[in-house]
Write a protein that holds these residues in place. Structure first.
Motif, PDB file in Angstrom:
ATOM      1  N   THR A  63     -70.329 -92.597 -21.210  1.00 49.53           N
ATOM      2  CA  THR A  63     -71.282 -91.482 -21.268  1.00 49.53           C
ATOM      3  C   THR A  63     -71.143 -90.720 -22.587  1.00 49.53           C
ATOM      4  N   ASP A  64     -70.432 -91.322 -23.543  1.00 48.74           N
ATOM      5  CA  ASP A  64     -70.251 -90.693 -24.851  1.00 48.74           C
ATOM      6  C   ASP A  64     -71.489 -90.905 -25.718  1.00 48.74           C
ATOM      7  N   TYR A  65     -71.737 -89.938 -26.603  1.00 46.37           N
ATOM      8  CA  TYR A  65     -72.914 -90.023 -27.473  1.00 46.37           C
ATOM      9  C   TYR A  65     -72.741 -89.082 -28.655  1.00 46.37           C
ATOM     10  N   ILE A  66     -72.491 -89.652 -29.829  1.00 47.06           N
ATOM     11  CA  ILE A  66     -72.430 -88.885 -31.076  1.00 47.06           C
ATOM     12  C   ILE A  66     -73.140 -89.725 -32.136  1.00 47.06           C
ATOM     13  N   PRO A  67     -74.471 -89.651 -32.208  1.00 48.15           N
ATOM     14  CA  PRO A  67     -75.212 -90.526 -33.118  1.00 48.15           C
ATOM     15  C   PRO A  67     -75.017 -90.191 -34.593  1.00 48.15           C
ATOM     16  N   TYR A  68     -74.802 -88.913 -34.898  1.00 49.30           N
ATOM     17  CA  TYR A  68     -74.565 -88.484 -36.278  1.00 49.30           C
ATOM     18  C   TYR A  68     -74.038 -87.054 -36.244  1.00 49.30           C
ATOM     19  N   ASP A  69     -73.708 -86.515 -37.387  1.00 45.31           N
ATOM     20  CA  ASP A  69     -73.212 -85.144 -37.470  1.00 45.31           C
ATOM     21  C   ASP A  69     -74.276 -84.194 -36.926  1.00 45.31           C
ATOM     22  N   GLY A  70     -73.909 -83.436 -35.915  1.00 43.39           N
ATOM     23  CA  GLY A  70     -74.898 -82.590 -35.243  1.00 43.39           C
ATOM     24  C   GLY A  70     -74.834 -81.130 -35.629  1.00 43.39           C
ATOM     25  N   LYS A  71     -74.458 -80.855 -36.857  1.00 43.01           N
ATOM     26  CA  LYS A  71     -74.240 -79.468 -37.281  1.00 43.01           C
ATOM     27  C   LYS A  71     -75.425 -78.555 -36.994  1.00 43.01           C
ATOM     28  N   GLU A  72     -76.632 -79.027 -37.258  1.00 39.97           N
ATOM     29  CA  GLU A  72     -77.793 -78.150 -37.134  1.00 39.97           C
ATOM     30  C   GLU A  72     -78.822 -78.668 -36.125  1.00 39.97           C
ATOM     31  N   ILE A  73     -78.370 -79.440 -35.148  1.00 39.00           N
ATOM     32  CA  ILE A  73     -79.316 -79.923 -34.144  1.00 39.00           C
ATOM     33  C   ILE A  73     -79.798 -78.765 -33.271  1.00 39.00           C
ATOM     34  N   LYS A  74     -80.970 -78.937 -32.712  1.00 38.18           N
ATOM     35  CA  LYS A  74     -81.536 -77.920 -31.829  1.00 38.18           C
ATOM     36  C   LYS A  74     -80.817 -77.963 -30.485  1.00 38.18           C
ATOM     37  N   ALA A 116     -62.126 -65.706 -35.260  1.00 38.67           N
ATOM     38  CA  ALA A 116     -61.661 -65.631 -36.650  1.00 38.67           C
ATOM     39  C   ALA A 116     -61.915 -66.948 -37.380  1.00 38.67           C
ATOM     40  N   LEU A 117     -61.657 -68.066 -36.709  1.00 38.97           N
ATOM     41  CA  LEU A 117     -61.911 -69.371 -37.328  1.00 38.97           C
ATOM     42  C   LEU A 117     -63.393 -69.549 -37.649  1.00 38.97           C
ATOM     43  N   GLU A 118     -64.248 -69.075 -36.744  1.00 39.36           N
ATOM     44  CA  GLU A 118     -65.690 -69.181 -36.985  1.00 39.36           C
ATOM     45  C   GLU A 118     -66.106 -68.351 -38.199  1.00 39.36           C
ATOM     46  N   TRP A 119     -65.464 -67.225 -38.399  1.00 36.28           N
ATOM     47  CA  TRP A 119     -65.781 -66.373 -39.545  1.00 36.28           C
ATOM     48  C   TRP A 119     -65.242 -66.972 -40.844  1.00 36.28           C
ATOM     49  N   ILE A 120     -64.017 -67.484 -40.789  1.00 32.22           N
ATOM     50  CA  ILE A 120     -63.359 -67.972 -42.001  1.00 32.22           C
ATOM     51  C   ILE A 120     -63.971 -69.288 -42.490  1.00 32.22           C
ATOM     52  N   LYS A 121     -64.179 -70.221 -41.576  1.00 34.39           N
ATOM     53  CA  LYS A 121     -64.689 -71.537 -41.985  1.00 34.39           C
ATOM     54  C   LYS A 121     -65.676 -72.058 -40.945  1.00 34.39           C
ATOM     55  N   PRO A 122     -66.883 -71.517 -40.934  1.00 33.69           N
ATOM     56  CA  PRO A 122     -67.876 -71.959 -39.942  1.00 33.69           C
ATOM     57  C   PRO A 122     -68.382 -73.369 -40.251  1.00 33.69           C
ATOM     58  N   TRP A 123     -68.653 -74.115 -39.207  1.00 30.07           N
ATOM     59  CA  TRP A 123     -69.230 -75.457 -39.366  1.00 30.07           C
ATOM     60  C   TRP A 123     -70.678 -75.319 -39.844  1.00 30.07           C
ATOM     61  N   ASN A 124     -71.471 -74.580 -39.098  1.00 23.52           N
ATOM     62  CA  ASN A 124     -72.847 -74.302 -39.502  1.00 23.52           C
ATOM     63  C   ASN A 124     -72.861 -72.938 -40.197  1.00 23.52           C
ATOM     64  N   GLU A 125     -72.761 -72.971 -41.510  1.00 21.41           N
ATOM     65  CA  GLU A 125     -72.646 -71.726 -42.273  1.00 21.41           C
ATOM     66  C   GLU A 125     -73.941 -70.917 -42.277  1.00 21.41           C
ATOM     67  N   HIS A 126     -75.048 -71.528 -41.855  1.00 26.53           N
ATOM     68  CA  HIS A 126     -76.321 -70.806 -41.806  1.00 26.53           C
ATOM     69  C   HIS A 126     -76.471 -69.985 -40.521  1.00 26.53           C
ATOM     70  N   GLN A 127     -75.591 -70.207 -39.581  1.00 24.44           N
ATOM     71  CA  GLN A 127     -75.662 -69.466 -38.321  1.00 24.44           C
ATOM     72  C   GLN A 127     -75.075 -68.071 -38.513  1.00 24.44           C
ATOM     73  N   PRO A 128     -75.724 -67.033 -37.998  1.00 28.37           N
ATOM     74  CA  PRO A 128     -75.190 -65.671 -38.149  1.00 28.37           C
ATOM     75  C   PRO A 128     -73.791 -65.542 -37.549  1.00 28.37           C
TER      76      PRO A 128
END
Length: 312
Positions: A255-266, A44-56
């Motif tokens: 071992t952490d790694y978050i270089p930037y917002d990864g919303k649409e990374i492959k 439900a959360l994914e439907w209401i407010k998706p992070w990557n809104e372009h994802q089906p």
């Protein structure tokens, strides 16, 4: 021999009765309905407010992952795991008895306050699982099984439980003794398991939640998505962000790694395009010798990434 057959029969019959009872008797102590409830909540959360809104909404392989949820949570135990593990535990206990050990418990935590032994059990289990997860990436033949989980190309809550059945055997085998040593009971394990299930669904979900300082303690979608990234950093061939429930271990052990917002990374891994798509081919994957054995399980990612940069 009769004892072994009894263990196998009791494993099948006992788990079949347990599963039927779970399905027909909803309650607060019911794994089956907790799984359904948490899944519907994050869906439900994914439907209401998706992070990557372009994802089906029904992303690629959504229904495959839904089936994996029930297979890995329930059906695998019914088919083989419960009966087989009963036999293994029987042999293990007999071996301990032969050297004079009748009780593995080294720390009686049940006399502690409830919050204390729950916290200890949770932290010990999560640290063991973090290390086990690292092994799945560092040991080539284990990585072949773990590729099933990393074959996810669009992130969603149900991707949490897409994994090869061999992972269940690896994780449970490694965590058995540490948990036995501290005497974690079934009630405690249930609570810990449901909590980790919720966090696992959360960090695989297509949602973005700002946890603030808590992000340095708990795993989350922004962090875990980089664990599933197609390309690994050149200096980290084995992977990054191995946290299961706690991100704490990754920050502690660098071992952490978050270089930037990864919303649409492959997502995925080099070669995922040719990875089997059917359930049967995925759960039998990893037993045949791969055509090419890489120096490190994900070294090909760094090579592919470098090639792309040169092309640019």
């Amino acid at each position: 021999m009769e004892e072994i057959f009894n263990e196998i029969w009791n494993g099948y019959a006992g788990y079949a009765n347990y599963l039927w009872h779970e399905i027909t008797h909803p309650s607060w102590h019911n794994y089956f309905y907790w799984l359904i409830g948490l899944s519907l909540f994050f869906f439900a959360l994914e439907w209401i407010k998706p992070w990557n809104e372009h994802q089906p909404k029904f992303r690629k392989d959504f229904w495959l992952d839904v089936f994996y949820m029930f297979f890995n949570f329930f059906l695998f135990s019914l088919v083989i795991y419960n009966a087989a593990s009963n036999v293994v535990v029987l042999f293990f206990n007999r071996m301990l008895e032969s050297i004079g050990i009748t009780n593995l418990v080294a720390l009686e935590v049940m006399s502690w306050p409830v919050w204390a032994h729950l916290l200890l059990g949770f932290v010990v289990r999560d640290f063991v699982q973090w290390n086990t997860h690292r092994l799945l990436h560092r040991v080539p033949f284990l990585w072949e099984f773990h590729k099933v989980h990393h074959s996810v190309e669009q992130m969603g809550f149900a991707a949490h439980l897409r994994y090869h059945w061999m992972e269940t055997i690896v994780y449970r085998s490694i965590e058995y003794i540490p948990l036995a040593l501290i005497g974690i009971g079934l009630r405690d394990f249930f609570i810990i398991h449901i909590f980790t299930l919720a966090i696992g669904h959360f960090n695989h979900s297509n949602i973005r939640v700002n946890l603030g300082p808590l992000a340095y303690i708990f795993n989350n979608p922004q962090m875990h998505k980089w664990h599933h990234a197609y390309h690994m950093p050149a200096q980290r061939h084995y992977g990054v962000n191995f946290g299961i429930t706690l991100s704490l271990w990754d920050y502690l052990f660098k071992t952490d790694y978050i270089p930037y917002d990864g919303k649409e990374i492959k997502l995925g891994f080099p070669g995922v395009e040719k990875f089997p798509h059917s359930f049967w081919k995925q759960i039998t994957y990893g037993f045949s010798r791969p055509k090419k054995i890489n120096t490190t399980p994900r070294e090909e990612s760094a090579v592919a990434s470098a090639s792309e940069k040169q092309a640019v």
